[in-house]
Motif scaffolding. Sequence first.
Motif, PDB file in Angstrom:
ATOM      1  N   ASN A  93      16.346   4.672   1.058  1.00  0.00           N
ATOM      2  CA  ASN A  93      17.310   3.745   1.850  1.00  0.00           C
ATOM      3  C   ASN A  93      16.240   3.552   2.738  1.00  0.00           C
ATOM      4  O   ASN A  93      16.177   4.647   3.630  1.00  0.00           O
ATOM      5  N   VAL A  94      15.305   2.958   2.533  1.00  0.00           N
ATOM      6  CA  VAL A  94      14.010   2.468   3.607  1.00  0.00           C
ATOM      7  C   VAL A  94      14.718   2.732   5.015  1.00  0.00           C
ATOM      8  O   VAL A  94      14.068   3.169   6.238  1.00  0.00           O
ATOM      9  N   ASN A  95      15.949   2.962   5.656  1.00  0.00           N
ATOM     10  CA  ASN A  95      16.497   2.587   6.893  1.00  0.00           C
ATOM     11  C   ASN A  95      16.512   4.081   7.389  1.00  0.00           C
ATOM     12  O   ASN A  95      16.991   4.658   8.660  1.00  0.00           O
ATOM     13  N   CYS A  96      16.427   5.180   6.262  1.00  0.00           N
ATOM     14  CA  CYS A  96      16.332   6.460   6.777  1.00  0.00           C
ATOM     15  C   CYS A  96      14.957   7.308   6.945  1.00  0.00           C
ATOM     16  O   CYS A  96      14.780   9.294   7.040  1.00  0.00           O
ATOM     17  N   LEU A  97      13.061   6.335   6.775  1.00  0.00           N
ATOM     18  CA  LEU A  97      12.747   6.938   6.813  1.00  0.00           C
ATOM     19  C   LEU A  97      12.131   6.892   8.520  1.00  0.00           C
ATOM     20  O   LEU A  97      12.684   6.180   9.796  1.00  0.00           O
ATOM     21  N   ASP A  98      11.246   7.779   8.761  1.00  0.00           N
ATOM     22  CA  ASP A  98      10.974   8.387  10.190  1.00  0.00           C
ATOM     23  C   ASP A  98      10.249   7.655  10.645  1.00  0.00           C
ATOM     24  O   ASP A  98       9.191   6.847   9.775  1.00  0.00           O
ATOM     25  N   GLY A  99      10.037   6.768  12.055  1.00  0.00           N
ATOM     26  CA  GLY A  99       9.481   5.877  12.260  1.00  0.00           C
ATOM     27  C   GLY A  99       9.211   4.232  11.511  1.00  0.00           C
ATOM     28  O   GLY A  99       7.688   3.675  11.887  1.00  0.00           O
ATOM     29  N   VAL A 100      10.252   4.347  10.717  1.00  0.00           N
ATOM     30  CA  VAL A 100       9.944   2.743   9.719  1.00  0.00           C
ATOM     31  C   VAL A 100      11.256   1.991  10.255  1.00  0.00           C
ATOM     32  O   VAL A 100      12.205   1.965  10.411  1.00  0.00           O
ATOM     33  N   ASP A 101      10.538   0.708  10.895  1.00  0.00           N
ATOM     34  CA  ASP A 101      11.954  -0.584  11.181  1.00  0.00           C
ATOM     35  C   ASP A 101      12.918  -1.503   9.645  1.00  0.00           C
ATOM     36  O   ASP A 101      11.276  -2.553   9.605  1.00  0.00           O
ATOM     37  N   ALA A 102      13.121  -0.360   9.360  1.00  0.00           N
ATOM     38  CA  ALA A 102      13.927  -1.368   8.197  1.00  0.00           C
ATOM     39  C   ALA A 102      13.891  -3.847   7.689  1.00  0.00           C
ATOM     40  O   ALA A 102      13.371  -4.138   7.147  1.00  0.00           O
ATOM     41  N   ARG A 103      14.503  -3.836   9.049  1.00  0.00           N
ATOM     42  CA  ARG A 103      14.615  -5.123   9.724  1.00  0.00           C
ATOM     43  C   ARG A 103      13.918  -6.030   9.402  1.00  0.00           C
ATOM     44  O   ARG A 103      13.692  -7.131   9.388  1.00  0.00           O
TER      45      ARG A 103
ATOM     46  N   MET B 105       0.921  -1.301   0.520  1.00  0.00           N
ATOM     47  CA  MET B 105       0.099   0.401  -0.243  1.00  0.00           C
ATOM     48  C   MET B 105       0.321   1.150   0.151  1.00  0.00           C
ATOM     49  O   MET B 105       1.809   1.813   0.656  1.00  0.00           O
ATOM     50  N   MET B 106       0.530   2.454  -0.888  1.00  0.00           N
ATOM     51  CA  MET B 106       0.744   3.519  -0.731  1.00  0.00           C
ATOM     52  C   MET B 106       0.943   4.078  -0.128  1.00  0.00           C
ATOM     53  O   MET B 106      -0.217   4.410   0.506  1.00  0.00           O
ATOM     54  N   GLU B 107       1.809   4.843   1.039  1.00  0.00           N
ATOM     55  CA  GLU B 107       2.158   5.695   1.953  1.00  0.00           C
ATOM     56  C   GLU B 107       3.480   7.096   1.781  1.00  0.00           C
ATOM     57  O   GLU B 107       4.429   6.169   1.142  1.00  0.00           O
ATOM     58  N   THR B 108       3.101   8.100   1.952  1.00  0.00           N
ATOM     59  CA  THR B 108       3.490   8.944   2.037  1.00  0.00           C
ATOM     60  C   THR B 108       4.405   9.042   3.439  1.00  0.00           C
ATOM     61  O   THR B 108       3.978   9.349   4.310  1.00  0.00           O
ATOM     62  N   TYR B 109       6.238   9.109   2.774  1.00  0.00           N
ATOM     63  CA  TYR B 109       7.102   9.048   4.183  1.00  0.00           C
ATOM     64  C   TYR B 109       7.828  10.069   3.985  1.00  0.00           C
ATOM     65  O   TYR B 109       8.337  10.320   3.227  1.00  0.00           O
ATOM     66  N   HIS B 110       8.814  10.292   5.608  1.00  0.00           N
ATOM     67  CA  HIS B 110       9.829  11.431   5.729  1.00  0.00           C
ATOM     68  C   HIS B 110      10.883  10.664   5.664  1.00  0.00           C
ATOM     69  O   HIS B 110      10.676   9.631   6.773  1.00  0.00           O
ATOM     70  N   GLY B 111      11.849  11.598   4.955  1.00  0.00           N
ATOM     71  CA  GLY B 111      13.248  10.096   5.661  1.00  0.00           C
ATOM     72  C   GLY B 111      14.250  11.754   5.700  1.00  0.00           C
ATOM     73  O   GLY B 111      14.363  12.500   4.728  1.00  0.00           O
ATOM     74  N   SER B 112      15.281  11.506   6.120  1.00  0.00           N
ATOM     75  CA  SER B 112      16.609  12.400   5.834  1.00  0.00           C
ATOM     76  C   SER B 112      18.038  11.747   6.267  1.00  0.00           C
ATOM     77  O   SER B 112      17.959  10.344   6.087  1.00  0.00           O
ATOM     78  N   CYS B 113      18.223  12.742   6.272  1.00  0.00           N
ATOM     79  CA  CYS B 113      20.557  12.112   6.337  1.00  0.00           C
ATOM     80  C   CYS B 113      20.099  11.836   8.414  1.00  0.00           C
ATOM     81  O   CYS B 113      18.881  11.914   8.612  1.00  0.00           O
ATOM     82  N   GLN B 114      21.074  11.197   9.054  1.00  0.00           N
ATOM     83  CA  GLN B 114      21.457  11.343  10.256  1.00  0.00           C
ATOM     84  C   GLN B 114      21.403  12.919  11.153  1.00  0.00           C
ATOM     85  O   GLN B 114      21.055  12.947  11.346  1.00  0.00           O
ATOM     86  N   CYS B 115      21.830  13.835  10.138  1.00  0.00           N
ATOM     87  CA  CYS B 115      22.016  14.882  10.682  1.00  0.00           C
ATOM     88  C   CYS B 115      21.097  15.806  10.667  1.00  0.00           C
ATOM     89  O   CYS B 115      21.006  17.786  10.802  1.00  0.00           O
ATOM     90  N   GLY B 116      20.318  15.574   9.577  1.00  0.00           N
ATOM     91  CA  GLY B 116      18.833  15.835   9.139  1.00  0.00           C
ATOM     92  C   GLY B 116      19.584  17.324   8.553  1.00  0.00           C
ATOM     93  O   GLY B 116      18.297  18.218   7.677  1.00  0.00           O
TER      94      GLY B 116
END
Length: 117
Positions: free
Chosen positions: A95-105, A1-12
Amino acid sequence: MMETYHGSCQCGAVSFDAPLDLSQPIACNCSRCRRLGAVLAFAPEAALSNFKGRENLTEYRFASEKIQHLFCRICGIQPLSFAASRDGTPMVAVNVNCLDGVDARALPARLHDGAAA
């Protein structure tokens, strides 16, 4: 299901919003993704929004040099890459690891054998 996610690098210093389907992200075993531990989800580049900090990104290309791997020049994290799909559509690989509130693993990633490509 398509959803909009916010992502960033570590430092923002780099951030973005992207509509993604996380039902089957990709875990690639190429020499780069394997070392990064990247889990990837894809969207058309035109769907990327609120993209901030592009000036803080540094590019790395290898092998066929078709993929523009971008990482933050400040913290070194690679939040996304750009390349064209097989039909030529400009795409973003997030890179899903960079999305807020998502546990890529915890996601059921599908293996892509990039090492054989």
